[in-house]
Design a protein around this motif. Structure first.
Motif, PDB file in Angstrom:
ATOM      1  N   SER A   1      -7.560   4.854  -0.599  1.00 29.86           N
ATOM      2  CA  SER A   1      -8.525   5.086   0.482  1.00 29.86           C
ATOM      3  C   SER A   1      -9.467   3.906   0.626  1.00 29.86           C
ATOM      4  N   LYS A   2      -9.960   3.471  -0.525  1.00 29.76           N
ATOM      5  CA  LYS A   2     -10.971   2.426  -0.517  1.00 29.76           C
ATOM      6  C   LYS A   2     -10.463   1.161   0.143  1.00 29.76           C
ATOM      7  N   TYR A   3      -9.208   0.838  -0.096  1.00 28.35           N
ATOM      8  CA  TYR A   3      -8.684  -0.405   0.436  1.00 28.35           C
ATOM      9  C   TYR A   3      -7.873  -0.212   1.705  1.00 28.35           C
ATOM     10  N   GLY A   4      -8.035   0.982   2.298  1.00 27.68           N
ATOM     11  CA  GLY A   4      -7.519   1.143   3.651  1.00 27.68           C
ATOM     12  C   GLY A   4      -6.073   1.591   3.758  1.00 27.68           C
ATOM     13  N   PHE A   5      -5.464   1.957   2.631  1.00 25.21           N
ATOM     14  CA  PHE A   5      -4.061   2.391   2.730  1.00 25.21           C
ATOM     15  C   PHE A   5      -3.961   3.836   3.193  1.00 25.21           C
ATOM     16  N   ILE A   6      -4.944   4.656   2.829  1.00 23.21           N
ATOM     17  CA  ILE A   6      -4.967   6.032   3.311  1.00 23.21           C
ATOM     18  C   ILE A   6      -6.002   6.118   4.412  1.00 23.21           C
ATOM     19  N   LYS A   7      -5.557   6.624   5.541  1.00 24.52           N
ATOM     20  CA  LYS A   7      -6.477   6.819   6.644  1.00 24.52           C
ATOM     21  C   LYS A   7      -6.451   8.287   7.012  1.00 24.52           C
ATOM     22  N   ALA A   8      -7.618   8.805   7.356  1.00 28.85           N
ATOM     23  CA  ALA A   8      -7.659  10.202   7.763  1.00 28.85           C
ATOM     24  C   ALA A   8      -6.875  10.373   9.049  1.00 28.85           C
ATOM     25  N   GLY A   9      -6.205  11.503   9.150  1.00 28.27           N
ATOM     26  CA  GLY A   9      -5.426  11.770  10.357  1.00 28.27           C
ATOM     27  C   GLY A   9      -6.331  12.056  11.529  1.00 28.27           C
TER      28      GLY A   9
ATOM     29  N   THR B   1       3.067   7.856   1.522  1.00 25.71           N
ATOM     30  CA  THR B   1       3.154   6.810   2.552  1.00 25.71           C
ATOM     31  C   THR B   1       2.238   5.645   2.195  1.00 25.71           C
ATOM     32  N   ALA B   2       1.016   6.007   1.786  1.00 28.92           N
ATOM     33  CA  ALA B   2       0.041   4.967   1.433  1.00 28.92           C
ATOM     34  C   ALA B   2       0.499   4.187   0.207  1.00 28.92           C
ATOM     35  N   LEU B   3       1.054   4.942  -0.757  1.00 26.98           N
ATOM     36  CA  LEU B   3       1.525   4.309  -1.987  1.00 26.98           C
ATOM     37  C   LEU B   3       2.642   3.312  -1.661  1.00 26.98           C
ATOM     38  N   LYS B   4       3.535   3.731  -0.799  1.00 29.40           N
ATOM     39  CA  LYS B   4       4.644   2.850  -0.405  1.00 29.40           C
ATOM     40  C   LYS B   4       4.118   1.591   0.276  1.00 29.40           C
ATOM     41  N   GLU B   5       3.132   1.781   1.123  1.00 34.59           N
ATOM     42  CA  GLU B   5       2.570   0.627   1.817  1.00 34.59           C
ATOM     43  C   GLU B   5       1.927  -0.332   0.809  1.00 34.59           C
ATOM     44  N   PHE B   6       1.213   0.264  -0.145  1.00 35.52           N
ATOM     45  CA  PHE B   6       0.610  -0.577  -1.180  1.00 35.52           C
ATOM     46  C   PHE B   6       1.693  -1.320  -1.961  1.00 35.52           C
ATOM     47  N   GLN B   7       2.765  -0.604  -2.296  1.00 31.92           N
ATOM     48  CA  GLN B   7       3.862  -1.234  -3.044  1.00 31.92           C
ATOM     49  C   GLN B   7       4.502  -2.343  -2.227  1.00 31.92           C
TER      50      GLN B   7
ATOM     51  N   LEU C   1       6.112  -4.895  -4.760  1.00 33.09           N
ATOM     52  CA  LEU C   1       6.743  -4.014  -5.749  1.00 33.09           C
ATOM     53  C   LEU C   1       7.904  -3.276  -5.083  1.00 33.09           C
ATOM     54  N   PRO C   2       8.813  -2.729  -5.897  1.00 30.26           N
ATOM     55  CA  PRO C   2       9.844  -1.861  -5.297  1.00 30.26           C
ATOM     56  C   PRO C   2       9.159  -0.713  -4.562  1.00 30.26           C
ATOM     57  N   VAL C   3       9.578  -0.463  -3.341  1.00 31.75           N
ATOM     58  CA  VAL C   3       8.929   0.566  -2.525  1.00 31.75           C
ATOM     59  C   VAL C   3       9.574   1.909  -2.841  1.00 31.75           C
ATOM     60  N   SER C   4       9.044   2.545  -3.890  1.00 32.15           N
ATOM     61  CA  SER C   4       9.661   3.783  -4.360  1.00 32.15           C
ATOM     62  C   SER C   4       8.859   5.015  -3.965  1.00 32.15           C
ATOM     63  N   GLY C   5       7.587   4.826  -3.669  1.00 35.07           N
ATOM     64  CA  GLY C   5       6.736   5.989  -3.425  1.00 35.07           C
ATOM     65  C   GLY C   5       6.400   6.712  -4.723  1.00 35.07           C
ATOM     66  N   VAL C   6       6.802   6.111  -5.826  1.00 31.77           N
ATOM     67  CA  VAL C   6       6.538   6.716  -7.134  1.00 31.77           C
ATOM     68  C   VAL C   6       5.387   5.969  -7.798  1.00 31.77           C
ATOM     69  N   PHE C   7       4.453   6.747  -8.321  1.00 32.07           N
ATOM     70  CA  PHE C   7       3.282   6.164  -8.957  1.00 32.07           C
ATOM     71  C   PHE C   7       3.654   5.770 -10.387  1.00 32.07           C
ATOM     72  N   ASP C   8       4.370   4.664 -10.500  1.00 36.11           N
ATOM     73  CA  ASP C   8       4.910   4.271 -11.801  1.00 36.11           C
ATOM     74  C   ASP C   8       4.016   3.229 -12.489  1.00 36.11           C
ATOM     75  N   ASP C   9       4.480   2.777 -13.638  1.00 37.47           N
ATOM     76  CA  ASP C   9       3.659   1.858 -14.429  1.00 37.47           C
ATOM     77  C   ASP C   9       3.362   0.561 -13.680  1.00 37.47           C
TER      78      ASP C   9
END
Ligand SMILES: [Zn+2]
Ligand SMILES: [Zn+2]
Length: 581
Positions: free
Chosen positions: A34-42, A83-89, A94-102
């Motif tokens: 959220s802080k860095y803009g990857f999650i935006k409110a709908g 979605t936000a996690l993937k965008e960050f990845q 990083l591999p775009v997995s949508g998984v909050f991995d190490d």
């Protein structure tokens, strides 16, 4: 009057010392995104996180997602998170997995700048413009008085804006804002904001260098101004701790936020950080942080690319870092490329012995403009970092205002370098790197051009030596004088009109006369005629083998100098002595 856009850019780093601050869980990563803009409110949603919570409070929430686990995507919040996690990845490489991995966790825990990565503050720009117009005088006293009220408002608005709904936007599409509409910007290190760790001279030196680095790659110039009223200063820099300099954004001691920049020109550094001078090998390089922050003030967003100075993560010093090719293109997309005339251009040839005893001929290309010169590295297609340099610094004994022409007579019998200025010329002693006061033939310098080159009188516009026919070509007005160095006299046909000797390939597309420079390029094995921001290339032997209809010495249609030689940029005279080497 520049557009008053006021946005805060927060440079915030999260270090490993403080375990609580590490993004080890879903809620923490949620907050990060959220802080860095990857999650935006709908649409129509209220922001999930209040400004205060996002900015200052470390909220502990129960884990609702297994680390390393995949999500079943049940709720819309989860979908949004993935979605936000993937965008960050994606932007983090990083591999775009949508998984909050190490790997993702590690990337989130890297020290990084707090500027939101995916944000175009169109709405808040308008608000902030109004606010800026009404309140911002950049007067420090005003700012202090206002600090208890205004900045909080501003901050809330800013953070709310981050969470505001807006159309999906790829971070790479955001190329920034043109923050200033003028090219000469004044900066000041605020007297109440000196670093307690570095001397004032060191601070100023580093800032001068940081500004100069942007000058070297853009048409912008920067000058330190300690006298003008504060409201006339475009970029204000200062150090502080905790509540500082009347700023809304509190600093929090060593290790976290270490600097931030307001888009309208305030840059603050946390004096609790261990800032160091370049190449110290420890601490945080003030130069690197300053170049990054100035980039924000000029309007650049974060750039996710290895090698970019605008990467959100602070990377430890890596020796002499530079503003690289793509960063150059980014700043130039906002402010344009460097243009300008040149006094003379030439290849400097010298013989060198290799470690194996072999004699090789090397050359460098020099561009001179009035009293300055740049070395152009043809192989890298850019100027040497740290240029321009004053002519008198690099070429001892030449007039400080520069020269009209350079000629290197280079054949089996002779190896002589001459510089021409006004009605005089000098012979240059390459070995001792200074002009000859008297050469081996007993001639003293400077001499009159008309004495050394009978039939030619100064001043000339420009000149070059053509090894292929052993003639010096002197250009003057619309004429060219061909001087045969073997017999030391003008060719019988000289002078001729430039357009006779160098006919236009496309009728009418010709400089006619009053050239700035004529340059024999060993890289291209042909001659370039330069005038203003244009150049005309002379048809080469290779061109004629390909296309027999091209006239001998024909001039190909003009092109922009900056399309052929990149980033030959002026810096402000006050920063000329700020050498990096
Ligand atoms: Zn940043
Ligand atoms: Zn501040």
């Amino acid at each position: 009057m520049l557009v008053a856009i006021r946005l805060i850019f927060i440079l915030r780093t999260f270090i490993f010392i403080s375990a609580e601050k590490i993004f080890h869980s879903r809620d923490h990563s949620d907050r990060f995104l959220s802080k860095y803009g990857f999650i935006k409110a709908g649409d129509g949603d209220e922001p999930q996180i209040s400004a205060e919570a996002a900015g200052e409070t470390d909220v502990s929430l129960p884990l609702d997602l297994q680390e390393g686990g995949s999500t079943s995507g049940s709720s819309s919040a989860d979908l949004q998170f993935i979605t936000a996690l993937k965008e960050f990845q994606r932007v983090s490489g990083l591999p775009v997995s949508g998984v909050f991995d190490d790997a993702t966790k590690a990337a989130m825990n890297k020290p990084r700048c707090g500027v939101p990565d995916q944000d175009e503050e169109l709405d808040s720009t308008k608000q902030d413009t109004a606010e800026s117009n009404s309140t911002s005088t950049h007067n420090h006293t005003d700012a202090v008085n206002a600090s208890e009220t205004q900045p909080h408002e501003r901050k809330k608005r800013h953070l709310a804006a981050l969470l505001k709904s807006r159309k999906k936007r790829d971070a790479s599409e955001w190329t920034g804002y043109m923050a200033f509409s003028k090219s000469l910007l004044k900066w000041r290190l605020m007297g109440e904001g000196y670093s307690s760790q570095l001397s004032i001279d060191e601070q100023k030196y580093i800032f001068r260098l940081a500004f100069r680095m942007w000058s070297e790659v853009s048409p912008l110039q920067f000058v330190e101004d300690v006298h003008s009223p504060l409201e006339d200063i475009d970029i204000r820099l200062g150090f502080g701790t905790g509540r500082h300099l009347g700023c809304s954004q509190r600093f929090d001691g060593a290790g976290r936020e270490f600097a931030h920049a307001w888009f309208l020109g305030d840059i603050h550094f946390d004096d609790d950080e261990h800032f160091t001078v370049p190449n110290m090998g420890n601490g945080i390089s003030l130069l690197k942080v300053a170049v990054h922050e100035i980039g924000h003030v000029l309007g650049l967003p974060h750039i996710y690319r290895p090698g970019s100075i605008m990467q959100p993560s602070y990377l430890p010093q890596d020796g002499g870092f530079e503003i690289d090719w793509m960063d150059r293109k980014s700043i130039q997309s906002l402010y344009g490329v460097c243009k300008g005339h040149f006094s003379t251009v030439f290849d400097w040839i010298r013989k060198e012995q290799t470690p194996y005893g072999e004699v090789v001929v090397r050359f460098n290309t020099y561009f001179m403009r009035d009293g300055l010169y740049w070395l152009y590295e043809n192989r890298n297609n850019r100027t040497r970092y740290g240029d321009p340099v004053a002519v008198q610094v690099g070429w001892h004994g030449l007039p400080s205002s520069g020269v009209d022409a350079y000629v290197h007579v280079w054949n089996r019998k002779t190896d002589a370098v001459y510089f021409f200025k006004g009605v005089q010329y000098w012979r240059y002693d390459s070995e001792n790197d200074q002009v000859f006061s008297e050469d081996a033939d007993g001639r003293s310098y400077p001499r009159l051009i008309s004495e050394g080159f009978p039939g030619v009188s100064g001043p000339v516009d420009t000149a070059y030596y053509d090894r292929r026919d052993a003639h010096i070509y002197f250009f003057k007005g619309s004429q060219v004088f061909r001087f045969d160095v073997r017999v030391n006299r003008l060719a019988s046909s000289s002078p001729q009109n430039i357009s006779e000797v160098f006919p236009a390939v496309v009728p009418g597309n010709h400089p006619v006369g009053n050239l700035d420079a004529a340059y024999f390029s060993y890289t291209h094995n042909t001659v370039f005629l330069l005038k203003g921001a244009w150049y005309w290339r002379v048809v080469s032997g290779r061109d004629r083998r390909r296309s027999a209809s091209l006239p001998l010495n024909g001039l190909l249609p003009r092109r922009n100098v900056d399309e052929q030689w990149f980033d030959i940029c002026d810096v402000h005279g006050s920063s000329l002595r700020t050498a990096r080497r």
